[in-house]
Design a protein around this motif. Structure first.
Motif, PDB file in Angstrom:
ATOM      1  N   TYR A 292       0.855  -1.178   0.000  1.00 54.93           N
ATOM      2  CA  TYR A 292       0.000   0.000   0.000  1.00 54.93           C
ATOM      3  C   TYR A 292       0.893   1.231   0.000  1.00 54.93           C
ATOM      4  CZ  TYR A 292       0.723  -0.351   5.085  1.00 54.93           C
ATOM      5  OH  TYR A 292       1.276  -0.476   6.338  1.00 54.93           O
TER       6      TYR A 292
ATOM      7  N   GLU B 224      -1.429  -0.155 -10.526  1.00 58.47           N
ATOM      8  CA  GLU B 224      -2.869  -0.046 -10.366  1.00 58.47           C
ATOM      9  C   GLU B 224      -3.297  -0.675  -9.048  1.00 58.47           C
ATOM     10  OE1 GLU B 224      -5.185  -2.828 -13.051  1.00 58.47           O
ATOM     11  OE2 GLU B 224      -3.186  -3.029 -13.917  1.00 58.47           O
ATOM     12  N   ARG B 225      -4.528  -0.391  -8.675  1.00 50.74           N
ATOM     13  CA  ARG B 225      -5.060  -0.967  -7.442  1.00 50.74           C
ATOM     14  C   ARG B 225      -5.117  -2.475  -7.548  1.00 50.74           C
ATOM     15  NH1 ARG B 225     -10.463   2.188  -5.914  1.00 50.74           N
ATOM     16  NH2 ARG B 225     -11.234   0.079  -6.305  1.00 50.74           N
TER      17      ARG B 225
ATOM     18  N   ALA C  12      -8.579  -3.484  -2.104  1.00 47.08           N
ATOM     19  CA  ALA C  12      -8.730  -2.122  -2.629  1.00 47.08           C
ATOM     20  C   ALA C  12      -7.760  -1.147  -1.986  1.00 47.08           C
ATOM     21  CB  ALA C  12     -10.166  -1.647  -2.425  1.00 47.08           C
ATOM     22  N   SER C  13      -7.194  -1.513  -0.834  1.00 51.02           N
ATOM     23  CA  SER C  13      -6.254  -0.623  -0.143  1.00 51.02           C
ATOM     24  C   SER C  13      -4.827  -0.777  -0.641  1.00 51.02           C
ATOM     25  CB  SER C  13      -6.290  -0.901   1.369  1.00 51.02           C
ATOM     26  OG  SER C  13      -7.583  -0.680   1.896  1.00 51.02           O
TER      27      SER C  13
ATOM     28  N   GLN D  23      -1.838  -1.653  -3.911  1.00 47.60           N
ATOM     29  CA  GLN D  23      -1.540  -1.452  -5.319  1.00 47.60           C
ATOM     30  C   GLN D  23      -0.538  -2.509  -5.786  1.00 47.60           C
ATOM     31  OE1 GLN D  23      -0.664   1.475  -3.143  1.00 47.60           O
ATOM     32  NE2 GLN D  23      -2.894   1.727  -3.088  1.00 47.60           N
TER      33      GLN D  23
END
Length: 383
Positions: free
Chosen positions: A255, A318-319, A364-365, A367
């Motif tokens: 992250y 990207e995530r 989602a937190s 990358q």
């Protein structure tokens, strides 16, 4: 008064306080290094603690869902095909994993390669760099069925690079010890750790020479009273990882944020250093030396900069949830569901998939940064 005759071993906190009393305040980097990686009582090396999972202090994607490793196995197989086409089908390649923990990701990748991509599996050697002896033993036991393809080796001990390889890490760089700096009265200062009444306290000192050099090189600009973390160990790791293979990819899951976002976000004015204990955020990072997790947000700008200096080109950032979706996680889920008759297991798979792909799920937190290292001829073909 009689004693048992048993020698009492000083705790990590006691040893750190004794060091400070003897030598004066130590940099937070050195304090964090000991708190996390002391051979006997460091957070990641303790025999009495498994940091991941519900009983630990945090969750990771590999132990949350088998779909994480299954999706990356597919992605690795795709990279394998691309690299082998460009390199003229060399006979083998190496997957290097740094900070593999108990080996859950490695097991999932090798199991999926063996089951679904046998040609890739037969060409694969898997090398794990894991600092904790106890964790290495757990990983070796979990991966015993793949022992012939597996090696445990510290990356800095590898002198001959693989011809083709992939270096993978998940939530590793955020756990490297960092320096902390603050702008005070127009001057850059560095946080050191002192001791007062058996408590660790923050002390401001002149910055370490390497820290000052880094801040000058990136033209770091802090507002008065603003705090930032400097992760020099991240630069050392990326440079070393890039030297492990002649052609291939460095894949980093963590992250982080771009440097401008880290420095300009009001919510990060006091830096990004965090401490966790039993899944709770702890306000005092200097409490419980060796007993709580310490972490800071990765500077993706820094990772790309050092990558370029090491011959890497960033091709994807990207995530994690978006990456997993684009690389076929839902297809992996469908395949797994079709192969199980256990409704409880099917429910667990579906629930874990939501953590990997939902906008507010675990993934989602995080990358994914993919950096490539290819010959000039290969790059021209790819273009």
């Amino acid at each position: 008064m009689p004693t048992s005759g048993r020698e009492v071993t000083p705790s990590l906190a006691e040893r750190l306080r004794a060091r400070i009393e003897r030598d004066g305040p130590i940099s937070f980097h050195d304090w964090m290094q000991a708190a996390l990686y002391d051979e006997r009582e460091g957070y990641y090396c303790r025999l009495d603690r498994i940091p991941q999972g519900r009983a630990g202090d945090y969750r990771t994607a590999p132990e949350t869902s088998p779909l994480f490793a299954a999706t990356f196995a597919w992605y690795f197989s795709k990279l394998f095909a691309e690299l082998f086409f460009e390199m003229g089908s060399p006979p083998a390649w190496t997957i290097f994993e740094a900070g593999a923990g108990g080996g859950k990701f490695a097991h999932g990748v090798l199991k999926n390669l063996q089951a679904h991509y046998p040609e890739v599996f037969s060409a694969t050697s898997y090398v794990i760099d894991e600092v904790s002896p106890a964790t290495r033993r757990r990983a070796a036991a979990r991966l015993s069925e793949f022992a012939q393809r597996l090696t445990f080796r510290r990356f800095d001990e590898i002198n001959n690079p693989a011809t083709v390889g992939v270096v993978f890490s998940n939530e590793l760089i955020d756990a490297f010890p960092v320096h902390r700096v603050i702008m005070r009265n127009g001057r850059l200062r560095e946080f050191y750790v002192g001791s007062e009444e058996n408590n660790f306290i923050w002390v401001e000192c002149d910055p370490d020479e390497r820290v000052a050099e880094y801040c000058g090189r990136v033209e770091l600009r802090l507002a008065e009273g603003q705090i930032a973390e400097i992760n020099l160990a991240a630069e050392e790791f990326i440079s070393r990882a890039a030297g492990l293979f002649a052609h291939g990819y460095l894949i980093t899951v963590d992250y982080g944020a771009e440097r401008s976002e880290l420095l300009d976000s009001p919510g990060r004015f006091n830096g990004t250093l965090r401490a966790f204990h039993r899944h709770h955020l702890i306000t005092n990072a200097l409490a419980r030396a060796g007993e709580q997790d310490l972490t800071s947000t990765v500077d993706w700008t820094q990772i790309k900069e050092v990558g370029r200096r090491a011959g890497l080109r960033a091709v994807r950032l990207e995530r994690l949830d978006q990456f997993l979706l684009s690389e076929g996680l839902l297809q992996r889920l469908s395949e797994m569901l079709s192969q199980t008759q256990d409704q409880v297991e099917a429910s667990r798979l579906s629930t874990s998939a939501r953590e990997m792909i939902m906008p507010h799920g675990l993934a989602a937190s995080f990358q994914v940064l993919v950096q490539e290292k290819l010959s000039l001829a290969s790059r021209q073909v790819l273009r």
